[in-house]
Design an enzyme around this catalytic site. Sequence first.
Site, mmCIF file in Angstrom:
data_model
loop_
_atom_site.group_PDB
_atom_site.id
_atom_site.type_symbol
_atom_site.label_atom_id
_atom_site.label_comp_id
_atom_site.label_asym_id
_atom_site.label_seq_id
_atom_site.Cartn_x
_atom_site.Cartn_y
_atom_site.Cartn_z
ATOM 1 N N PRO A 246 -26.551 23.009 -27.191
ATOM 2 C CA PRO A 246 -25.816 24.167 -27.362
ATOM 3 C C PRO A 246 -26.078 25.429 -26.600
ATOM 4 C CG PRO A 246 -27.229 23.603 -29.374
ATOM 5 C CD PRO A 246 -27.356 22.604 -28.096
ATOM 6 N N CYS A 247 -26.117 25.629 -25.458
ATOM 7 C CA CYS A 247 -26.579 26.932 -24.687
ATOM 8 C C CYS A 247 -25.553 28.041 -24.820
ATOM 9 C CB CYS A 247 -26.851 26.649 -23.191
ATOM 10 S SG CYS A 247 -25.620 25.809 -22.387
#
Length: 302
Positions: A246-247
């Site tokens: 989840p950047c």
Amino acid sequence: MAKQEEYNYQRIAEAIEYIREHFRGQPNLAEMARHIHLSPYHFQRLFTEWAGVSPKKFLQYISVEHAKQMLLDGKTTLSDTAHQTGLSGTGRLHDLFISIEGMTPGEFKNGGRNLTVNYRFLHTPFGQALVATTTKGVCFMTFDEDNENALDELFHYFPNAKFLRQSSPHISGIHQVFDSGSNGITRLKLHLRGTPFQLKVWDALLKIPSGRLTSYGVLASQIEQPGASRAVGTAIGQNPVAFLIPCHRVIRANGLVGGYRWGTTRKAAMIGWEAAKFKRYWNEQLDLLEDMLESEDNLKNE
């Protein structure tokens, strides 16, 4: 279900772009709804249900972000930007727990030689995605409506691998991630091609707790590299597995959302979607708890 969610995403993404482009004029609900050919009532309901915030609050959020950028640039005074400032709302995020199993140095060096990579195009709430897996786990995921561009990116990432267009158990597991009705924690395996530093950064991304966003500097400190914010940002930008790592939950230290490899509109939509999903999950848990307490009270009164 996935196709309908993808269609809804396309409409909400169009609305988000309209708000980004016209926020200076502070469009009202009817103007936003007219742009995507919905009634104000249906637009309000769809946007709030999908994004987790009302169109009005999202407009305020975009206005604040722009105002902050103007102030940081030092080209305008506070009074010049004050009229663009509203209330911002950020939703909580839920954890997606994923185990990482890195490739060996040899696999990294030879570009995937002796690896067999299965791939499929999937419909997701955020548009079409190309997902690729090995026998060990998911090794690649990108968002791109152009099949050839997506495949070129995959083939470039593993130039010496053998590719098969077919499904796998790991690909099937991804459907559960995007199932908005699924409340269980989905556990996937990742098989990542990266340097030790990149793997360390990607692992730190997976540990962002529920309800939190983080910054590049904080992430650098968490991996015991406090002076490496820029290197951390580079590693985040090289994330090969969209959404699952989840950047999109990393923002700038000044509170601005910042850029995103797969588009800032998609990043905003992801955060809103996760917030709405998290809220639905906890509302269901509270309902279950209330039912249990009511049942206990009834037993005591019998």
